[in-house]
Scaffold this active site. Structure first.
Site, short mmCIF file in Angstrom:
data_model
loop_
_atom_site.label_atom_id
_atom_site.label_comp_id
_atom_site.label_asym_id
_atom_site.label_seq_id
_atom_site.Cartn_x
_atom_site.Cartn_y
_atom_site.Cartn_z
N ASN A 74 -51.33 -13.41 -29.90
CA ASN A 74 -51.73 -12.47 -30.88
C ASN A 74 -53.61 -11.76 -30.46
OD1 ASN A 74 -49.49 -12.80 -32.14
ND2 ASN A 74 -50.20 -13.25 -34.26
N TYR A 110 -45.54 -24.77 -25.87
CA TYR A 110 -45.11 -23.37 -25.68
C TYR A 110 -44.60 -23.05 -23.94
CZ TYR A 110 -47.25 -22.69 -30.05
OH TYR A 110 -47.63 -22.78 -31.55
N HIS A 145 -41.55 -16.61 -24.39
CA HIS A 145 -42.91 -15.80 -24.43
C HIS A 145 -43.68 -16.08 -23.45
CE1 HIS A 145 -44.04 -12.76 -27.48
NE2 HIS A 145 -44.95 -13.58 -28.16
N PHE A 189 -54.20 -17.47 -27.69
CA PHE A 189 -52.97 -17.36 -28.30
C PHE A 189 -52.48 -15.99 -28.35
CE2 PHE A 189 -53.50 -21.54 -29.97
CZ PHE A 189 -52.37 -22.01 -29.70
N ASN A 217 -46.65 -8.42 -29.59
CA ASN A 217 -48.17 -8.70 -30.29
C ASN A 217 -49.28 -8.82 -29.23
OD1 ASN A 217 -47.44 -8.73 -33.02
ND2 ASN A 217 -46.61 -10.85 -32.90
N ASP A 242 -43.09 -10.88 -21.38
CA ASP A 242 -41.75 -10.81 -21.95
C ASP A 242 -41.02 -9.75 -22.35
OD1 ASP A 242 -43.40 -11.94 -23.78
OD2 ASP A 242 -41.68 -11.96 -25.08
#
Length: 232
Positions: free
Chosen positions: A66, A14, A19, A64, A112, A91
């Protein structure tokens, strides 16, 4: 003391995602301003440093996206901070690429990471919204933000990150306007008028030469020659 939070997802998979621009911003700030190396703490990575007399903690949650609020809430409680001492870098698909805005409080707009932070500390924290653009349809948003920045994005992305770092001391002072000015100097620098001025000066000089009447050479003829020439 302030707590600055950069949102993203952990792992090499990632690292270059849209993100993760919040993480990228904190990494650039830490590197440029001599902050301490990041260390594992509060379910994330933490660095600390100062802008003048203002101490700032940089936190990259590794729960993460969320579950970002878990890390933020833990750090906030440990340092006995209010939610208004927290600034989140994230973002923003509702802003065009290279656009940056600051915002105090408000909704999470479906993000999220922000949604999770709302659940843990409430909505009264500051945000630095880093524009990444919109894919055009809401169904494409998840795949879009979890995709890497394109090669064509690298120039403006670097300008944004450098601008955010340039303006970080002003942000720490609470001056959002000067912070955004620093970003703008990187992303939309004023056009230099030097070349245009030189070009205009050259044109004017040439025009002056063209318009200047030719000087008549002194008449060296004798009076007799002048009389002869007169009747030719």
């Amino acid at each position: 003391m302030q707590l600055w939070v950069g949102l993203g997802n952990p792992g090499a998979k990632y690292a270059k995602n849209r993100h993760n621009i919040g993480w990228m911003a904190l990494d650039r700030i830490a590197e440029d301003h001599g902050f301490a190396p990041f260390r594992a703490k509060f379910q994330g990575s933490l660095s600390e440093g100062k802008f003048g007399s203002e101490k700032v903690m940089l936190l990259k949650p590794e729960t993460f996206m969320n579950l970002s609020g878990q890390s933020v809430g833990e750090a906030m409680r440990f340092y006995k901070l209010d939610s208004t001492d927290v600034t989140v870098f994230h973002d923003e698909i509702d802003l065009a690429p290279a656009k940056v805005r600051v915002k105090a409080g408000g909704g999470h707009a479906g993000h999220n990471g922000l949604r999770s932070i709302h659940q843990h500390i409430g909505p009264h924290y500051d945000r630095v919204r880093l524009g990444v653009g919109h894919p055009g349809h809401k169904d494409r948003v998840p795949g879009y933000v979890l995709s890497d920045f394109a090669k064509a994005d690298q120039d403006w992305l670097d300008d944004v990150l450098r601008g955010v770092s340039d303006g970080a001391p002003r942000l720490a002072e609470g001056d959002g306007g000067k912070f955004l000015n620093a970003v703008a100097l990187r992303t939309a620098p004023p056009r230099s008028s030097t070349s245009a001025s030189k070009k205009d000066s050259s044109k004017e000089a040439g025009k002056a030469v063209e318009e200047q009447p030719n000087e008549t050479a002194p008449d060296a003829r004798s009076p007799l020659q002048k009389l002869v020439d007169k009747f030719r």
